[in-house]
Design a protein around this motif. Structure first.
Motif, short mmCIF file in Angstrom:
data_model
loop_
_atom_site.label_atom_id
_atom_site.label_comp_id
_atom_site.label_asym_id
_atom_site.label_seq_id
_atom_site.Cartn_x
_atom_site.Cartn_y
_atom_site.Cartn_z
N ARG A 2 1.01 -1.03 0.05
CA ARG A 2 0.08 -0.19 -0.04
C ARG A 2 0.81 1.33 -0.25
O ARG A 2 1.59 1.41 0.82
CB ARG A 2 -0.95 0.07 1.29
CG ARG A 2 -1.79 1.05 1.27
CD ARG A 2 -3.00 1.12 0.47
NE ARG A 2 -3.70 2.18 0.58
CZ ARG A 2 -4.88 2.47 1.31
NH1 ARG A 2 -5.26 1.06 2.00
NH2 ARG A 2 -5.62 3.30 1.41
N TYR B 110 -2.14 1.64 -4.89
CA TYR B 110 -1.35 0.42 -4.39
C TYR B 110 -0.05 0.08 -5.23
O TYR B 110 0.06 0.87 -6.53
CB TYR B 110 -2.01 -0.74 -4.52
CG TYR B 110 -3.06 -0.74 -3.42
CD1 TYR B 110 -3.03 -1.65 -2.32
CD2 TYR B 110 -4.55 -0.17 -3.70
CE1 TYR B 110 -3.86 -1.62 -1.46
CE2 TYR B 110 -5.28 -0.03 -2.77
CZ TYR B 110 -5.01 -0.73 -1.52
OH TYR B 110 -6.01 -0.71 -0.65
N LYS C 206 -4.77 -0.52 -8.90
CA LYS C 206 -5.99 -0.18 -7.82
C LYS C 206 -6.11 -1.67 -7.01
O LYS C 206 -5.48 -2.67 -7.29
CB LYS C 206 -7.08 -0.30 -8.89
CG LYS C 206 -7.32 0.72 -9.91
CD LYS C 206 -8.10 0.90 -10.76
CE LYS C 206 -8.17 2.01 -11.89
NZ LYS C 206 -9.42 2.12 -12.77
N ASP C 207 -6.93 -1.22 -6.03
CA ASP C 207 -7.20 -2.43 -5.23
C ASP C 207 -7.72 -3.94 -5.96
O ASP C 207 -7.53 -4.87 -5.47
CB ASP C 207 -8.29 -1.94 -4.13
CG ASP C 207 -8.18 -2.99 -2.90
OD1 ASP C 207 -7.47 -3.77 -2.88
OD2 ASP C 207 -9.23 -2.90 -2.00
N GLU D 50 1.34 -9.96 0.11
CA GLU D 50 0.91 -8.49 0.73
C GLU D 50 2.04 -8.23 2.00
O GLU D 50 2.30 -9.04 2.79
CB GLU D 50 -0.51 -8.55 1.25
CG GLU D 50 -1.44 -8.95 0.39
CD GLU D 50 -3.08 -8.77 0.62
OE1 GLU D 50 -3.28 -7.39 0.91
OE2 GLU D 50 -3.69 -9.47 0.80
#
Length: 690
Positions: A56, A61, A79-80, A100
């Motif tokens: 993030r 992102y 984008k998410d 992540e």
């Protein structure tokens, strides 16, 4: 979205604190990012990937890739919703798992340092606070318990990080943690220091940009220029392209390096390094100061220990091996001057090289424009000179490069080259685009005399005769007596005759001075009026020529009649011939014809000329009668207007004896009132008061 080829057009890559826009694609080659500014491509094959991390960042992102060889790449603009599709694509095609990563947001300034390849990570409670690529570091110094990192400046960044300090305690630590930190940074930092011997060196190398003579030294990681006044160091990571270009005289060679970021001296930037070598100088032999093992392991056979040849050839082979980039040379273009076109950019003369993927201009200033940056090109006439033309290149961001004073003979080759590269040709002068054949005919026919317009010549003669007539203004007399009318800028225009009569008769000097002032003002006014009238007459003479549509067209020549008959045959005999070469081929064939073969077309041209002359006589007669009719109408209108002015009613003048002023009427009424009072007193009898 196709999983076999995934693209992100709005992506950007982080470079020294700046996000550079471009296009990111994932395909069979791996990850490919193309810089939209410089055209430079970053290719990271899947075999080099060590870890792929989804993170993030501010506002969006990002994707972070650690490589086995050391460098780290960070991309933004995702984008998410892209996480799931990107994760499936990497797992299916590259067998890589996208993880992540959560950043530490505690804001603490103490923690631990971890080195991973070329990246230093600062962690707080086992979470990464920030990653620092060591290639951004240009120097590292240590003190008692402190280490200072200095970073390379980035002029494209509005806010840049220049220095960072770390406090490293040594109590209770094994060994010397400060020295260990310093060694880890120095090994991976991009430090431009002349340590050890240079691989090769050249003395008194003439340099055009920046101008001067420099001692050139080639080190394993950078190129050094040592001059009498300035020194420059060029890291190989900043070299985008290498060019070797021959001069039009055949005796010189240009060695050009395209740089990003550019080298600078003060406020001056040099995005190109341009070296000048003589082509006929003695060859040299060079033995590189490097071991055979390093040549094999580090450079993978791209370099040779022993090199010989011309100076520019040896330098090109060494730079190609160190920078790992191809050398660009002129392509298939062949003009009158060879592989280049002599021209001028602004006030400086130089050479324009049409290459396979762009245009490069050498040398002041050096300019390189890729074909994918060009929106359109334009061929324009030079300023009043029919023997040369201008070549304009318009980029997609609206910038226009104009190369002027190009010889007319270069037009055909340059136009064919532009068409072969599928570049859009634009004509700025017309609303509609003009085809290549029409543009060619404009340049070919530019030396022909303009057609004679009899009517226009007659109008010019009448205008000249009117200008020669001397007309005097009845009221304005600059050389004679003074005008009775006061001008609007005259300071004494408000003076009345009574004031002039009341002037002192004993002051003749003042009267003379007033007369001199009036004469001077009237003369100035005459000069202004005369200049204005001359400007108007000059503008009317410079009006543009308008061609009469009723005028007969000029006849074709014998050559044009022959070319129209033979055009299709020339195309059949020369398949694939361009439009520009048909006229050339026709001219060559026409010269080989005998007088007997030309007689047919000469007769056709003679008949056409006779027909043209007869039509011109009829045209001139019609034009003359039409002009006479117009003049008659004008004279009739002027006669009516003058008669109307004479027949206008005039007011009758009254005699002065019937005119009474207000003062006269008021005085007579007062006298009548006094007389009536006196008469009333006489009639009234005297009475005694009680």
């Amino acid at each position: 979205m196709n999983l076999d080829n995934m693209e992100f057009s709005g992506a950007s890559v982080e470079t020294r604190g700046v996000l550079v826009p471009g296009r990111l694609s994932l395909n069979n080659q791996g990850l490919v990012f193309r810089n939209s500014k410089t055209g430079k491509s970053i290719i990271v094959p899947p075999s080099e990937w060590e870890k792929t991390i989804w993170m993030r960042i501010a506002g969006s992102y990002g994707l972070k890739i650690f490589t086995k060889s050391g460098p780290m790449y960070r991309f933004a603009g995702f984008k998410d919703s892209d996480f799931e599709s990107l994760s499936r694509f990497l797992k299916k095609n590259y067998q890589k798992e996208l993880k992540e990563e959560d950043k530490s947001i505690k804001g603490w300034n103490w923690g631990s340092i971890k080195f991973n390849g070329d990246v230093m990570s600062f962690q707080v409670d086992r979470q990464t606070a920030f990653d620092l690529p060591l290639s951004y570091v240009q120097n590292c110094t240590t003190g008692k318990n402190e280490a200072v990192l200095e970073f390379h400046p980035n002029e494209d960044a509005s806010v840049a990080l220049m220095e960072m300090r770390f406090y490293i305690p040594q109590e209770g630590a094994e060994g010397d943690p400060l020295e260990s930190f310093h060694q880890n940074v120095i090994e991976k930092a991009d430090m431009v220091q002349a340590t050890g011997d240079a691989l090769m060196s050249l003395n008194e190398v003439p340099c055009l940009t920046p101008r001067g003579r420099y001692e050139l030294k080639v080190y394993p990681t950078f190129l050094q220029l040592h001059g009498k006044t300035f020194d420059y160091k060029i890291t190989y990571s900043s070299v985008l392209r290498i060019f070797i270009l021959p001069h039009s005289d055949g005796r010189q060679m240009f060695f050009v390096l395209s740089l990003d970021p550019p080298i600078k001296q003060g406020q001056t930037r040099y995005p190109f390094l341009v070296l000048n070598f003589k082509k006929d100088e003695d060859p040299i032999e060079v033995e590189l100061e490097i071991t055979e093992k390093e040549l094999k392991d580090k450079y993978d056979g791209r370099l040779e220990k022993h090199l010989s040849g011309q100076t520019y050839e040896v330098l090109g082979r060494v730079m190609k091996g160190l920078v790992n980039r191809k050398i660009t040379v002129p392509g298939s273009f062949k003009g009158v001057s060879g592989s280049c076109v002599a021209c001028s950019y602004k006030a400086a003369a130089g050479l324009l090289y049409p290459l396979d993927r762009g245009f490069i201009y050498v040398h002041k200033p050096a300019i390189y424009v890729r074909f994918d940056e060009i929106s359109a090109v334009n061929f324009a006439r030079g300023g009043g000179n029919t023997r040369s033309f201008d070549f304009e290149i318009e980029t997609r961001n609206g910038l226009v490069h104009t190369f002027s004073s190009i010889q007319k003979e270069e037009y055909y080759k340059l136009f064919d080259f532009v068409n072969g590269k599928d570049l859009k040709v634009k004509n700025r002068g017309d609303k509609e685009e003009v085809s290549g054949r029409q543009k060619m005919e404009e340049f070919v026919d530019s030396d022909e005399d303009t057609e004679h317009d009899a009517y226009l010549q007659r109008v010019k003669n009448e205008a000249n005769s009117r200008d020669d007539e001397d007309e005097e203004d009845e009221d304005f007399k600059p050389e004679g007596e003074e005008s009775d009318v006061a001008e609007e800028f005259d300071s004494e225009a408000s003076e009345t005759d009574e004031e002039e009569e009341g002037a002192d008769p004993d002051s003749p000097k003042k009267d003379k001075e007033k007369k001199k002032k009036k004469k001077k003002k009237s003369k100035d006014y005459a000069d202004e009026v005369g200049a204005e009238s001359r400007k108007k007459s000059h503008k009317s003479k410079e009006g543009k020529k308008e061609k009469d549509p009723d005028m007969p067209k000029r006849p074709l020549s014998a050559y044009m009649y022959w070319l129209n008959d033979r055009r299709e045959q020339i195309k059949k005999d020369n398949p694939g011939i361009s439009v520009t070469d048909i006229a050339k081929k026709g001219g060559e064939l026409w010269k080989t014809l005998t007088d007997k073969d030309k007689k047919k077309y000469d007769d056709m041209a003679t008949e056409a000329k006779k027909d043209y002359d007869s039509k011109m006589k009829v045209y001139e007669q019609k034009r003359k009668s039409k002009d006479d009719a117009d003049d008659a109408k004008k004279s009739t209108k002027s006669g009516k207007s003058s008669s109307t002015a004479k027949g206008s009613p005039q007011k009758a003048a009254k005699s002065a004896e019937f005119i009474l002023t207000d003062e006269d009427t008021s005085s007579s009424e007062d006298e009548k009132a006094k007389d009536s009072k006196k008469e009333a007193k006489r009639k009234t009898p005297d009475t005694d008061s009680d």
